[in-house]
Scaffold this motif. Structure first.
Motif, short mmCIF file in Angstrom:
data_model
loop_
_atom_site.label_atom_id
_atom_site.label_comp_id
_atom_site.label_asym_id
_atom_site.label_seq_id
_atom_site.Cartn_x
_atom_site.Cartn_y
_atom_site.Cartn_z
N ARG A 38 37.47 38.41 44.13
CA ARG A 38 36.97 39.75 44.41
C ARG A 38 37.94 40.50 45.31
O ARG A 38 38.69 39.91 46.07
N ARG A 39 37.87 41.82 45.18
CA ARG A 39 38.67 42.69 46.04
C ARG A 39 37.76 43.77 46.59
O ARG A 39 37.25 44.60 45.83
N ALA A 40 37.58 43.74 47.88
CA ALA A 40 36.80 44.77 48.55
C ALA A 40 37.71 45.94 48.90
O ALA A 40 38.93 45.78 49.00
N PRO A 41 37.14 47.13 49.08
CA PRO A 41 37.95 48.30 49.42
C PRO A 41 38.81 48.05 50.65
O PRO A 41 38.31 47.61 51.69
N GLY A 42 40.11 48.30 50.51
CA GLY A 42 41.02 48.16 51.64
C GLY A 42 41.40 46.73 51.99
O GLY A 42 42.07 46.50 53.00
N LYS A 43 41.00 45.78 51.15
CA LYS A 43 41.30 44.37 51.44
C LYS A 43 42.06 43.73 50.30
O LYS A 43 42.12 44.26 49.19
N GLU A 44 42.64 42.56 50.60
CA GLU A 44 43.33 41.80 49.58
C GLU A 44 42.32 41.10 48.67
O GLU A 44 41.18 40.84 49.07
N ARG A 45 42.77 40.78 47.46
CA ARG A 45 41.91 40.00 46.57
C ARG A 45 41.73 38.60 47.16
O ARG A 45 42.70 38.00 47.64
N GLU A 46 40.51 38.09 47.09
CA GLU A 46 40.23 36.78 47.66
C GLU A 46 39.47 35.91 46.66
O GLU A 46 38.74 36.40 45.81
N LEU A 47 39.66 34.62 46.83
CA LEU A 47 38.96 33.65 46.01
C LEU A 47 37.48 33.62 46.37
O LEU A 47 37.13 33.63 47.55
N VAL A 48 36.63 33.60 45.34
CA VAL A 48 35.20 33.45 45.55
C VAL A 48 34.75 32.05 45.16
O VAL A 48 34.11 31.35 45.94
N ALA A 49 35.09 31.63 43.95
CA ALA A 49 34.66 30.32 43.46
C ALA A 49 35.54 29.90 42.30
O ALA A 49 36.05 30.75 41.56
N THR A 50 35.69 28.59 42.14
CA THR A 50 36.42 28.05 41.00
C THR A 50 35.65 26.89 40.41
O THR A 50 34.83 26.25 41.08
N ILE A 51 35.94 26.63 39.13
CA ILE A 51 35.36 25.47 38.46
C ILE A 51 36.44 24.86 37.57
O ILE A 51 37.11 25.56 36.81
N THR A 52 36.61 23.55 37.70
CA THR A 52 37.65 22.87 36.94
C THR A 52 37.18 22.58 35.52
O THR A 52 36.01 22.78 35.17
N ILE A 53 38.10 22.08 34.71
CA ILE A 53 37.76 21.69 33.34
C ILE A 53 36.67 20.63 33.36
O ILE A 53 35.76 20.62 32.52
N ALA A 54 36.72 19.74 34.34
CA ALA A 54 35.74 18.66 34.44
C ALA A 54 34.42 19.11 35.06
O ALA A 54 33.46 18.34 35.09
#
Length: 116
Positions: A38-54
């Motif tokens: 996600r990228r909030a106004p005036g901020k850098e894009r940040e990781l929220v969540a990930t899911i692997t192949i497994a």
């Protein structure tokens, strides 16, 4: 050609819920690690969540216990269930795919606004 299309964003009150979807063409999800950023106004894009192949998951500290990422390889779709939303969750949310052979892809983003 691979495309990722996000949907499900919108305006919600604090404490509410939304479910984001990321639908992929090209049948890449089953062979990809998937993520929501996600990228909030005036901020850098940040990781929220990930899911692997497994199916292993990882979350930003700010969303742990509130957000859940999941994948449906049959439907070629990844989801982000967001509960107990806060105004600071307001951002454009992006879906990403990192395929083991085809490389990385990004969606166009979907706006989430948390406001009373």
């Amino acid at each position: 050609q691979v495309q990722l299309v996000e949907s499900g964003g919108g305006l919600v009150q604090p404490g509410g819920s939304l479910r984001l979807s990321c639908a992929a063409s090209g049948r890449i999800i089953s062979g990809s690690a998937m993520g929501w950023y996600r990228r909030a106004p005036g901020k850098e894009r940040e990781l929220v969540a990930t899911i692997t192949i497994a199916g292993g998951t990882n979350y930003a500290d700010s969303v742990k216990g509130r957000f859940t990422i999941s994948r449906d390889n049959v439907k070629n779709t990844v989801y982000l269930q967001m509960n107990s939303l806060k105004p600071e969750d307001t951002a454009v949310y992006y879906c990403s795919a990192l395929h083991w052979a085809k490389g990385g892809y990004w969606g166009q983003g979907t706006q989430v606004t948390v406001s009373s």
